[in-house]
Scaffold this motif. Structure first.
Motif, PDB file in Angstrom:
ATOM      1  N   ALA A  85       3.389  36.368  94.187  1.00 41.23           N
ATOM      2  CA  ALA A  85       4.317  36.010  93.111  1.00 41.23           C
ATOM      3  C   ALA A  85       3.651  36.257  91.758  1.00 41.23           C
ATOM      4  O   ALA A  85       2.439  36.098  91.607  1.00 41.23           O
ATOM      5  CB  ALA A  85       4.724  34.552  93.239  1.00 41.23           C
ATOM      6  N   ALA A  86       4.459  36.665  90.796  1.00 40.61           N
ATOM      7  CA  ALA A  86       3.957  36.890  89.432  1.00 40.61           C
ATOM      8  C   ALA A  86       5.115  36.711  88.465  1.00 40.61           C
ATOM      9  O   ALA A  86       6.284  36.819  88.846  1.00 40.61           O
ATOM     10  CB  ALA A  86       3.373  38.295  89.300  1.00 40.61           C
ATOM     11  N   ASP A  87       4.787  36.474  87.216  1.00 39.41           N
ATOM     12  CA  ASP A  87       5.842  36.300  86.223  1.00 39.41           C
ATOM     13  C   ASP A  87       6.410  37.657  85.800  1.00 39.41           C
ATOM     14  O   ASP A  87       5.980  38.714  86.282  1.00 39.41           O
ATOM     15  CB  ASP A  87       5.347  35.483  85.022  1.00 39.41           C
ATOM     16  CG  ASP A  87       4.256  36.180  84.226  1.00 39.41           C
ATOM     17  OD1 ASP A  87       4.128  37.422  84.301  1.00 39.41           O
ATOM     18  OD2 ASP A  87       3.523  35.480  83.510  1.00 39.41           O
ATOM     19  N   HIS A  88       7.355  37.621  84.879  1.00 41.35           N
ATOM     20  CA  HIS A  88       8.088  38.829  84.471  1.00 41.35           C
ATOM     21  C   HIS A  88       7.198  39.906  83.850  1.00 41.35           C
ATOM     22  O   HIS A  88       7.578  41.070  83.821  1.00 41.35           O
ATOM     23  CB  HIS A  88       9.198  38.452  83.483  1.00 41.35           C
ATOM     24  CG  HIS A  88       8.680  38.044  82.150  1.00 41.35           C
ATOM     25  ND1 HIS A  88       8.178  36.779  81.909  1.00 41.35           N
ATOM     26  CD2 HIS A  88       8.554  38.735  80.997  1.00 41.35           C
ATOM     27  CE1 HIS A  88       7.778  36.712  80.651  1.00 41.35           C
ATOM     28  NE2 HIS A  88       7.986  37.882  80.087  1.00 41.35           N
ATOM     29  N   THR A  89       5.999  39.542  83.384  1.00 39.35           N
ATOM     30  CA  THR A  89       5.138  40.535  82.737  1.00 39.35           C
ATOM     31  C   THR A  89       4.573  41.556  83.718  1.00 39.35           C
ATOM     32  O   THR A  89       4.038  42.579  83.306  1.00 39.35           O
ATOM     33  CB  THR A  89       3.983  39.844  81.984  1.00 39.35           C
ATOM     34  OG1 THR A  89       3.179  39.105  82.921  1.00 39.35           O
ATOM     35  CG2 THR A  89       4.508  38.917  80.904  1.00 39.35           C
ATOM     36  N   HIS A  90       4.709  41.312  85.011  1.00 38.47           N
ATOM     37  CA  HIS A  90       4.233  42.259  86.028  1.00 38.47           C
ATOM     38  C   HIS A  90       5.341  43.163  86.564  1.00 38.47           C
ATOM     39  O   HIS A  90       5.062  44.118  87.283  1.00 38.47           O
ATOM     40  CB  HIS A  90       3.604  41.490  87.200  1.00 38.47           C
ATOM     41  CG  HIS A  90       2.325  40.830  86.848  1.00 38.47           C
ATOM     42  ND1 HIS A  90       1.100  41.383  87.109  1.00 38.47           N
ATOM     43  CD2 HIS A  90       2.075  39.644  86.224  1.00 38.47           C
ATOM     44  CE1 HIS A  90       0.146  40.580  86.684  1.00 38.47           C
ATOM     45  NE2 HIS A  90       0.713  39.508  86.140  1.00 38.47           N
ATOM     46  N   ARG A  91       6.578  42.868  86.227  1.00 35.33           N
ATOM     47  CA  ARG A  91       7.702  43.595  86.807  1.00 35.33           C
ATOM     48  C   ARG A  91       7.664  45.092  86.501  1.00 35.33           C
ATOM     49  O   ARG A  91       7.845  45.925  87.399  1.00 35.33           O
ATOM     50  CB  ARG A  91       9.028  43.006  86.333  1.00 35.33           C
ATOM     51  CG  ARG A  91      10.230  43.685  86.988  1.00 35.33           C
ATOM     52  CD  ARG A  91      11.558  43.165  86.463  1.00 35.33           C
ATOM     53  NE  ARG A  91      12.658  43.736  87.181  1.00 35.33           N
ATOM     54  CZ  ARG A  91      13.078  45.005  87.048  1.00 35.33           C
ATOM     55  NH1 ARG A  91      12.466  45.826  86.225  1.00 35.33           N
ATOM     56  NH2 ARG A  91      14.096  45.462  87.751  1.00 35.33           N
ATOM     57  N   ASP A 131      12.924  34.671  95.951  1.00 40.67           N
ATOM     58  CA  ASP A 131      13.034  33.274  95.552  1.00 40.67           C
ATOM     59  C   ASP A 131      13.435  32.486  96.782  1.00 40.67           C
ATOM     60  O   ASP A 131      14.568  32.577  97.229  1.00 40.67           O
ATOM     61  CB  ASP A 131      14.078  33.127  94.443  1.00 40.67           C
ATOM     62  CG  ASP A 131      14.305  31.692  94.023  1.00 40.67           C
ATOM     63  OD1 ASP A 131      13.592  30.784  94.511  1.00 40.67           O
ATOM     64  OD2 ASP A 131      15.201  31.462  93.207  1.00 40.67           O
ATOM     65  N   GLU A 165      -4.737  38.218  87.065  1.00 44.03           N
ATOM     66  CA  GLU A 165      -3.528  37.610  86.499  1.00 44.03           C
ATOM     67  C   GLU A 165      -2.969  38.401  85.325  1.00 44.03           C
ATOM     68  O   GLU A 165      -1.759  38.441  85.125  1.00 44.03           O
ATOM     69  CB  GLU A 165      -3.812  36.171  86.068  1.00 44.03           C
ATOM     70  CG  GLU A 165      -3.967  35.244  87.255  1.00 44.03           C
ATOM     71  CD  GLU A 165      -4.020  33.792  86.844  1.00 44.03           C
ATOM     72  OE1 GLU A 165      -3.363  33.416  85.851  1.00 44.03           O
ATOM     73  OE2 GLU A 165      -4.716  33.038  87.526  1.00 44.03           O
TER      74      GLU A 165
END
Length: 109
Positions: free
Chosen positions: A40-46, A97, A11
């Motif tokens: 899926a992952a939040d913006h910190t993985h972009r 999305d 994570e």
């Protein structure tokens, strides 16, 4: 276009990037067209995901590589179909999305 599902990522974004570069990337071939399917992952993985895909795209020419993340199976299938039919698209990271864009909000009453 081939598909490679990426699983088992930690994570934490730094740990996930380290895992991807050390365990997944060496197994990615250098030929043909490929789409990576990330969970899926939040913006910190972009940032790390986009940098990885852009680097792989430069190394794979004339082959293409793109990545998608999130979405349900129908959303992923639609994205894969789009990418397969878009021969000029490479080096892209597309977060999906499957809940839709929502209603259109007018700019004036």
């Amino acid at each position: 276009m081939d598909r490679l599902d990426i699983t088992g990522l930690p994570e934490d974004p730094l740990a996930a990037a380290a895992h991807f570069y050390s365990k997944v990337m060496p197994g990615i071939g250098a030929e043909g067209d490929l789409t990576l399917v990330f969970p899926a992952a939040d913006h910190t993985h972009r940032a790390w995901r986009l940098a990885a895909i852009e680097g792989l795209a430069r190394a794979r020419v004339p082959g293409r590589i793109n990545a998608v993340s999130g979405g349900n199976s129908a959303t992923i299938a639609a994205a894969l179909a789009y990418l397969a039919a878009a021969p000029g698209v490479t080096g892209q990271y597309l977060p999906l999305d499957d809940s839709g864009a929502g209603g259109v909000i007018p700019s004036s009453p």
